[in-house]
Design an enzyme around this catalytic site. Structure first.
Site, PDB file in Angstrom:
ATOM      1  N   ASN A 131       1.189  -4.202  13.942  1.00 46.74           N
ATOM      2  CA  ASN A 131       1.509  -3.832  12.560  1.00 46.74           C
ATOM      3  C   ASN A 131       0.352  -4.025  11.595  1.00 46.74           C
ATOM      4  O   ASN A 131       0.299  -3.410  10.546  1.00 46.74           O
ATOM      5  CB  ASN A 131       2.720  -4.636  12.057  1.00 46.74           C
ATOM      6  CG  ASN A 131       2.561  -6.120  12.284  1.00 46.74           C
ATOM      7  OD1 ASN A 131       2.328  -6.562  13.405  1.00 46.74           O
ATOM      8  ND2 ASN A 131       2.671  -6.908  11.240  1.00 46.74           N
ATOM      9  N   GLN A 151       6.661  -0.785  15.392  1.00 47.45           N
ATOM     10  CA  GLN A 151       5.682   0.115  14.768  1.00 47.45           C
ATOM     11  C   GLN A 151       5.382   1.334  15.645  1.00 47.45           C
ATOM     12  O   GLN A 151       4.594   2.197  15.249  1.00 47.45           O
ATOM     13  CB  GLN A 151       4.384  -0.633  14.455  1.00 47.45           C
ATOM     14  CG  GLN A 151       4.551  -1.771  13.469  1.00 47.45           C
ATOM     15  CD  GLN A 151       4.752  -1.315  12.024  1.00 47.45           C
ATOM     16  OE1 GLN A 151       4.559  -0.148  11.680  1.00 47.45           O
ATOM     17  NE2 GLN A 151       5.159  -2.235  11.163  1.00 47.45           N
ATOM     18  N   HIS A 191      13.928   0.651   9.060  1.00 44.69           N
ATOM     19  CA  HIS A 191      13.180   0.875   7.812  1.00 44.69           C
ATOM     20  C   HIS A 191      11.706   1.185   8.027  1.00 44.69           C
ATOM     21  O   HIS A 191      10.981   1.442   7.069  1.00 44.69           O
ATOM     22  CB  HIS A 191      13.384  -0.295   6.835  1.00 44.69           C
ATOM     23  CG  HIS A 191      12.654  -1.560   7.152  1.00 44.69           C
ATOM     24  ND1 HIS A 191      11.492  -1.911   6.520  1.00 44.69           N
ATOM     25  CD2 HIS A 191      12.935  -2.553   8.022  1.00 44.69           C
ATOM     26  CE1 HIS A 191      11.088  -3.096   6.978  1.00 44.69           C
ATOM     27  NE2 HIS A 191      11.953  -3.504   7.890  1.00 44.69           N
ATOM     28  N   CYS A 200       3.567  -9.779   5.518  1.00 36.87           N
ATOM     29  CA  CYS A 200       4.178 -11.095   5.702  1.00 36.87           C
ATOM     30  C   CYS A 200       3.172 -12.190   5.353  1.00 36.87           C
ATOM     31  O   CYS A 200       3.533 -13.218   4.801  1.00 36.87           O
ATOM     32  CB  CYS A 200       4.626 -11.281   7.142  1.00 36.87           C
ATOM     33  SG  CYS A 200       5.403  -9.814   7.803  1.00 36.87           S
TER      34      CYS A 200
HETATM   35  N1  PLP Z   1       7.714  -6.495  14.431  1.00 31.93           N
HETATM   36  C1  PLP Z   1       6.780  -5.781  13.802  1.00 31.93           C
HETATM   37  C2  PLP Z   1       5.589  -5.294  14.565  1.00 31.93           C
HETATM   38  C3  PLP Z   1       6.909  -5.493  12.444  1.00 31.93           C
HETATM   39  O1  PLP Z   1       5.957  -4.781  11.816  1.00 31.93           O
HETATM   40  C4  PLP Z   1       8.047  -5.964  11.746  1.00 31.93           C
HETATM   41  C5  PLP Z   1       8.176  -5.770  10.290  1.00 31.93           C
HETATM   42  O2  PLP Z   1       7.255  -6.012   9.535  1.00 31.93           O
HETATM   43  C6  PLP Z   1       9.014  -6.695  12.462  1.00 31.93           C
HETATM   44  C7  PLP Z   1       8.802  -6.937  13.793  1.00 31.93           C
HETATM   45  C8  PLP Z   1      10.258  -7.178  11.792  1.00 31.93           C
HETATM   46  O3  PLP Z   1      11.121  -6.086  11.497  1.00 31.93           O
HETATM   47  P1  PLP Z   1      12.342  -6.250  10.484  1.00 31.93           P
HETATM   48  O4  PLP Z   1      11.791  -6.051   9.119  1.00 31.93           O
HETATM   49  O5  PLP Z   1      13.323  -5.165  10.878  1.00 31.93           O
HETATM   50  O6  PLP Z   1      12.906  -7.593  10.691  1.00 31.93           O
END
Ligand code: PLP
Length: 372
Positions: free
Chosen positions: A149, A177, A196, A315
């Site tokens: 991500n 992703q 989303h 994050c």
């Molecule tokens: N894994 C990856 C690679 C992500 O980019 C994200 C979201 O930023 C997540 C997991 C978590 O997804 P969610 O927002 O549906 O909890």
């Protein structure tokens, strides 16, 4: 505002909003109740499940809806450990995984799990020989994401799944992703996805499970989702997820060609002096993570408030700590702090991306002159 944060989240597609609308406004029945309205809602949920499964394209398993991909990943990891209690007790994962994987693994390690976190190469790839050396009959599960991500680098997930299976381990893939953008790799036993990130609604994800590899339930209660994940499903969110998955599947080539053109155009528009973080050979092109010596990325973000982009990952932003992914690539503190992530997608126009890149480049240049 120019929105360049498509890895953090994507806008809701108008087609998805239209599909969801009746389920928000009038059709409020509980999809688990036996009334005529309940049966209609349940049927809509099942159509959505099929749409997501079809877009995912994996064989030999089924999908349970969750509240997010984070929940799906927590369930996959904790539920697999719970199911095999007293047996294999080691998880192997990678330093560039999302916090949903890394923090859950660390939590499990606090409960007695044996955890191995593999380093990555400077380009973000995994050394498969190193992985092979770590795989033995104590390994319960290998967790590797398909598309990162923060840096967009892809991992050879099918190959890793075969290696895990040879030693009797399971594989979890965080395909958040990748899903809806690239073909999701065959091979893993557990695959986590989220609506989303594919122009669907927030608040719904899913875990695909190979038959026989279903983790022990993590949420107990009313027995929904075949007793694997209790809680009343939201027909509106399920219908939105299904519509978004179908649309992403139909448009996948078109959407990919679009982001690939944008990726090359952005590099040209930024001009010289920028370095791409992560390799360029195996990647998703809707992500451009770059750095420039002498740039203070946080200041750049503050100066350009009407362009939504990010420092490393959404994050990590705001925490003040440089991204764990960039650090895992071997970037030093200064390099990590001079890095920005531009994320673009279906609705990004070439013009707005060019405007944003020209302004980012001009501000970076001005910063250098000011600091010189
Ligand atoms: N894994 C990856 C690679 C992500 O980019 C994200 C979201 O930023 C997540 C997991 C978590 O997804 P969610 O927002 O549906 O909890």
């Amino acid at each position: 505002m120019i929105y360049l944060d498509y890895q953090a989240t994507t806008p809701l597609a108008p087609e998805v909003a239209r599909a969801m609308h009746p389920w928000i406004e009038d059709k409020f029945a509980n999809p688990h109740s036996p009334s005529r309205w309940g049966i209609e809602a349940e049927a809509a949920v099942e159509v959505a499940r099929k749409q997501v499964e079809r877009a995912l394209g994996l064989k030999g398993g089924s999908l349970a809806f969750t509240g997010s991909a984070t929940e799906a990943i927590n369930w996959a990891l904790k539920g697999t450990v719970e199911k095999t209690r007293g047996g294999r007790n080691r998880i192997v994962t990678v330093a560039t995984e999302h916090a949903a994987v890394l923090d859950t693994c660390e939590w499990l390690a606090g409960q007695g799990l044996d955890l191995t976190i593999l380093p990555v190469e400077r380009d973000g790839s995994i050394d498969l020989e190193l992985l092979a050396r770590e795989l033995d009959d104590r390994v319960l599960l290998v967790a590797v994401m398909q598309v990162n991500n923060e840096i967009g680098v892809t991992q050879p997930v099918s190959e890793i799944a075969s290696m895990a299976h040879e030693t009797g381990a399971l594989m979890l893939c965080d395909a958040v992703q990748a899903f809806g953008k690239l073909e999701v790799c065959e091979g893993p036993d557990l695959v986590a996805i989220s609506a989303h990130k594919i122009y669907g609604p927030k608040g719904i994800g899913a875990l695909w499970m190979r038959k026989g590899a279903e983790p022990a339930p993590f949420v107990h209660g009313g027995g929904q989702e075949r007793g694997l994940r209790s809680g009343t499903l939201s027909p509106a969110l399920c219908v939105g997820f299904g519509a978004a998955a179908k649309l992403a599947d139909e448009r996948r080539t078109r959407d990919y060609d679009h982001v690939q053109k944008l990726w090359h155009a952005a590099i040209r528009a930024l001009g010289p002096g920028w370095t791409i973080n992560g390799g360029t050979a195996h990647r998703y092109h809707g992500n451009l993570n770059i750095r420039r010596e002498g740039v203070d990325a946080a200041r750049l973000l503050a100066d350009l408030r009407d362009i939504a982009f990010s420092l490393g990952s959404a994050c990590a932003s705001g925490s003040g700590r440089p991204s764990h992914v960039l650090r895992a690539l071997g970037l030093d503190y200064r390099e990590a702090r001079s890095s920005i992530r531009l994320g673009f997608g279906r609705y990004t126009t070439q013009k707005e991306l060019m405007d944003a890149c020209h302004r980012i480049a001009a501000h970076a240049h001005a910063q250098e002159k000011l600091d010189a």
